[in-house]
Design a protein around this motif. Sequence first.
Motif, PDB file in Angstrom:
ATOM      1  N   GLU A 195      19.544  18.392   3.542  1.00 54.35           N
ATOM      2  CA  GLU A 195      19.018  17.036   3.567  1.00 54.35           C
ATOM      3  C   GLU A 195      17.485  17.100   3.622  1.00 54.35           C
ATOM      4  OE1 GLU A 195      22.749  15.280   6.274  1.00 54.35           O
ATOM      5  OE2 GLU A 195      20.822  15.770   7.199  1.00 54.35           O
ATOM      6  N   HIS A 196      16.841  15.977   3.375  1.00 50.55           N
ATOM      7  CA  HIS A 196      15.386  15.955   3.494  1.00 50.55           C
ATOM      8  C   HIS A 196      14.903  14.542   3.787  1.00 50.55           C
ATOM      9  CE1 HIS A 196      15.858  14.843  -0.798  1.00 50.55           C
ATOM     10  NE2 HIS A 196      14.683  14.247  -0.664  1.00 50.55           N
ATOM     11  N   ILE A 197      13.617  14.437   4.079  1.00 52.13           N
ATOM     12  CA  ILE A 197      13.001  13.158   4.407  1.00 52.13           C
ATOM     13  C   ILE A 197      11.916  12.850   3.389  1.00 52.13           C
ATOM     14  CG2 ILE A 197      11.734  11.839   6.156  1.00 52.13           C
ATOM     15  CD1 ILE A 197      14.498  12.573   7.109  1.00 52.13           C
ATOM     16  N   ARG A 198      11.953  11.658   2.815  1.00 56.44           N
ATOM     17  CA  ARG A 198      10.837  11.175   2.005  1.00 56.44           C
ATOM     18  C   ARG A 198       9.850  10.483   2.949  1.00 56.44           C
ATOM     19  NH1 ARG A 198      13.199  10.465  -3.282  1.00 56.44           N
ATOM     20  NH2 ARG A 198      14.630  12.233  -3.473  1.00 56.44           N
ATOM     21  N   VAL A 199       8.581  10.773   2.794  1.00 56.29           N
ATOM     22  CA  VAL A 199       7.563  10.260   3.716  1.00 56.29           C
ATOM     23  C   VAL A 199       6.528   9.475   2.913  1.00 56.29           C
ATOM     24  CG1 VAL A 199       5.899  10.843   5.502  1.00 56.29           C
ATOM     25  CG2 VAL A 199       7.928  12.292   5.171  1.00 56.29           C
ATOM     26  N   PHE A 200       6.217   8.254   3.365  1.00 55.56           N
ATOM     27  CA  PHE A 200       5.321   7.364   2.625  1.00 55.56           C
ATOM     28  C   PHE A 200       4.113   6.976   3.483  1.00 55.56           C
ATOM     29  CE2 PHE A 200       9.683   6.633   1.098  1.00 55.56           C
ATOM     30  CZ  PHE A 200       9.531   7.027  -0.219  1.00 55.56           C
ATOM     31  N   PRO A 201       3.054   7.797   3.468  1.00 54.39           N
ATOM     32  CA  PRO A 201       1.879   7.521   4.309  1.00 54.39           C
ATOM     33  C   PRO A 201       1.126   6.247   3.933  1.00 54.39           C
ATOM     34  CG  PRO A 201       1.879   9.791   3.501  1.00 54.39           C
ATOM     35  CD  PRO A 201       2.911   9.054   2.721  1.00 54.39           C
ATOM     36  N   LEU A 202       1.300   5.771   2.676  1.00 56.77           N
ATOM     37  CA  LEU A 202       0.564   4.588   2.217  1.00 56.77           C
ATOM     38  C   LEU A 202       1.441   3.342   2.220  1.00 56.77           C
ATOM     39  CD1 LEU A 202      -1.319   6.125  -0.867  1.00 56.77           C
ATOM     40  CD2 LEU A 202      -1.965   6.193   1.550  1.00 56.77           C
ATOM     41  N   SER A 203       2.548   3.375   2.958  1.00 59.92           N
ATOM     42  CA  SER A 203       3.500   2.255   2.936  1.00 59.92           C
ATOM     43  C   SER A 203       2.836   0.908   3.172  1.00 59.92           C
ATOM     44  CB  SER A 203       4.586   2.459   3.999  1.00 59.92           C
ATOM     45  OG  SER A 203       5.530   3.408   3.584  1.00 59.92           O
ATOM     46  N   ASN A 204       1.912   0.832   4.115  1.00 61.69           N
ATOM     47  CA  ASN A 204       1.341  -0.443   4.526  1.00 61.69           C
ATOM     48  C   ASN A 204       0.064  -0.810   3.778  1.00 61.69           C
ATOM     49  OD1 ASN A 204       3.371  -0.901   6.474  1.00 61.69           O
ATOM     50  ND2 ASN A 204       2.327   0.446   7.927  1.00 61.69           N
ATOM     51  N   TRP A 205      -0.308  -0.002   2.783  1.00 60.02           N
ATOM     52  CA  TRP A 205      -1.469  -0.317   1.961  1.00 60.02           C
ATOM     53  C   TRP A 205      -1.055  -1.278   0.841  1.00 60.02           C
ATOM     54  CZ3 TRP A 205      -5.977   3.450   1.614  1.00 60.02           C
ATOM     55  CH2 TRP A 205      -5.987   4.343   2.694  1.00 60.02           C
ATOM     56  N   THR A 206      -2.013  -2.025   0.333  1.00 57.95           N
ATOM     57  CA  THR A 206      -1.814  -2.847  -0.854  1.00 57.95           C
ATOM     58  C   THR A 206      -2.645  -2.268  -2.003  1.00 57.95           C
ATOM     59  OG1 THR A 206      -3.677  -4.324  -0.391  1.00 57.95           O
ATOM     60  CG2 THR A 206      -1.541  -4.896   0.606  1.00 57.95           C
ATOM     61  N   GLU A 207      -2.431  -2.801  -3.195  1.00 62.85           N
ATOM     62  CA  GLU A 207      -3.240  -2.351  -4.331  1.00 62.85           C
ATOM     63  C   GLU A 207      -4.718  -2.597  -4.066  1.00 62.85           C
ATOM     64  OE1 GLU A 207      -3.635  -3.019  -9.199  1.00 62.85           O
ATOM     65  OE2 GLU A 207      -2.571  -4.502  -7.966  1.00 62.85           O
ATOM     66  N   LEU A 208      -5.030  -3.728  -3.441  1.00 61.74           N
ATOM     67  CA  LEU A 208      -6.434  -4.025  -3.130  1.00 61.74           C
ATOM     68  C   LEU A 208      -6.977  -3.034  -2.108  1.00 61.74           C
ATOM     69  CD1 LEU A 208      -8.897  -5.829  -3.511  1.00 61.74           C
ATOM     70  CD2 LEU A 208      -7.965  -7.377  -1.765  1.00 61.74           C
ATOM     71  N   ASP A 209      -6.179  -2.688  -1.100  1.00 59.44           N
ATOM     72  CA  ASP A 209      -6.616  -1.678  -0.122  1.00 59.44           C
ATOM     73  C   ASP A 209      -6.933  -0.356  -0.819  1.00 59.44           C
ATOM     74  OD1 ASP A 209      -6.204  -3.396   2.067  1.00 59.44           O
ATOM     75  OD2 ASP A 209      -4.110  -2.785   2.269  1.00 59.44           O
ATOM     76  N   ILE A 210      -6.058   0.043  -1.745  1.00 55.81           N
ATOM     77  CA  ILE A 210      -6.249   1.304  -2.464  1.00 55.81           C
ATOM     78  C   ILE A 210      -7.593   1.299  -3.184  1.00 55.81           C
ATOM     79  CG2 ILE A 210      -5.436   2.678  -4.433  1.00 55.81           C
ATOM     80  CD1 ILE A 210      -3.702   3.137  -2.042  1.00 55.81           C
ATOM     81  N   TRP A 211      -7.881   0.214  -3.886  1.00 55.93           N
ATOM     82  CA  TRP A 211      -9.109   0.166  -4.661  1.00 55.93           C
ATOM     83  C   TRP A 211     -10.351   0.029  -3.782  1.00 55.93           C
ATOM     84  CZ3 TRP A 211     -10.257   1.837  -9.224  1.00 55.93           C
ATOM     85  CH2 TRP A 211      -9.232   1.989 -10.168  1.00 55.93           C
ATOM     86  N   GLN A 212     -10.245  -0.703  -2.686  1.00 55.12           N
ATOM     87  CA  GLN A 212     -11.384  -0.776  -1.772  1.00 55.12           C
ATOM     88  C   GLN A 212     -11.671   0.592  -1.156  1.00 55.12           C
ATOM     89  OE1 GLN A 212     -10.016  -3.990   0.780  1.00 55.12           O
ATOM     90  NE2 GLN A 212     -11.425  -5.434  -0.190  1.00 55.12           N
ATOM     91  N   TYR A 213     -10.613   1.350  -0.868  1.00 60.64           N
ATOM     92  CA  TYR A 213     -10.767   2.695  -0.313  1.00 60.64           C
ATOM     93  C   TYR A 213     -11.382   3.631  -1.354  1.00 60.64           C
ATOM     94  CZ  TYR A 213      -9.496   6.869   2.408  1.00 60.64           C
ATOM     95  OH  TYR A 213      -9.531   8.036   3.131  1.00 60.64           O
ATOM     96  N   ILE A 214     -10.908   3.529  -2.594  1.00 59.93           N
ATOM     97  CA  ILE A 214     -11.492   4.328  -3.684  1.00 59.93           C
ATOM     98  C   ILE A 214     -12.981   4.035  -3.809  1.00 59.93           C
ATOM     99  CG2 ILE A 214     -11.543   4.553  -6.203  1.00 59.93           C
ATOM    100  CD1 ILE A 214      -8.448   4.117  -6.101  1.00 59.93           C
ATOM    101  N   LEU A 215     -13.357   2.757  -3.709  1.00 59.61           N
ATOM    102  CA  LEU A 215     -14.757   2.367  -3.811  1.00 59.61           C
ATOM    103  C   LEU A 215     -15.570   2.930  -2.644  1.00 59.61           C
ATOM    104  CD1 LEU A 215     -17.075   0.679  -5.033  1.00 59.61           C
ATOM    105  CD2 LEU A 215     -16.208  -1.282  -3.723  1.00 59.61           C
TER     106      LEU A 215
END
Length: 318
Positions: A195-215
């Motif tokens: 068995e294994h676990i899928r892990v989602f560290p960015l679960s609570n981010w939005t597309e806007l959060d992603i782009w603001q972080y990239i900036l």
Amino acid sequence: MYRHIREEPRVTPLTSPPGYELSHLQALEAEAVHIFREVAATFERPVLLFSGGKDSVVMLHVAAKAFWPAPLPFPVMHVDTGHNFDEVIEFRDRTVGRLGLRLVVASVEDDIAAGRVVDETGPRASRNRLQTHALLRGIRENRFDAVFGGARRDEEKARAKERVFSFRDEFGQWDPRAQRPELWNLYNGRHRKGEHIRVFPLSNWTELDIWQYILEEDIDLPPIYYAHRRPVVERDGMLLAHTRFLTLLPGEEPRDELVRFRTVGDATCTGCVESSASTAAQVVTEVAASRITERGATRADDRISEAGMEDRKKEGYF
């Protein structure tokens, strides 16, 4: 075990408000850093899925910050359909080489050649669904017990159901009705062999959060995320890039447009949008005004059925 990351992550410290209060982006980053360190401390063989897409790039950037100056304590894996955008594969290889990472490639082409899956044919053929077999094979052959993915809850309603730690049985399957509680951000990684676990560290981010972080972090991305001219075909309300992988339907005529991609996947089912946004700041402005998610607007594979993504996730897809 893995080569040391030769280069310090390019970090522009996120601006802090007065006092000890974290900004919104700092809080998201801190949560993701905690998740990475929790997995590294409790699992034996984690791996990070890295395709060269914006979410996996941000995920890798946060992971490098979480463990710096130590080497990244796990390899990266790409599920390669063979129908990827050339710019994204070039960026993937350049990033892996720059950071000195170990890259594991789970190839759909290999599965087709070995007769494990059957390639779809026809003008609307896509290898998107074939990724599941390659992904599960890559996990099984390398005995990975935790797999980081860049999925976010705002992308699609099936992904909104996911926990941060998402249990997969010995067949790689997901049962949305049997998820584990995560009260007070306490994560349960218990699993048996196979068995294994899928892990989602960015679960609570939005597309806007992603782009603001990239900036704010000045993160490099494949150039197709910014405005450029390319031949496109209008199909089913989307603009599809006219690549060597796309078979034209009767009456379709490619035309040049100024476009960019909001999300990147298989070239046969990933649409682009008309845009003149050529910098991260301009993309942030554009995304802030958008009222539809990037997958909803530009991914043909999500339009198979009302529950298409959830059905694929139950089979083992991300």
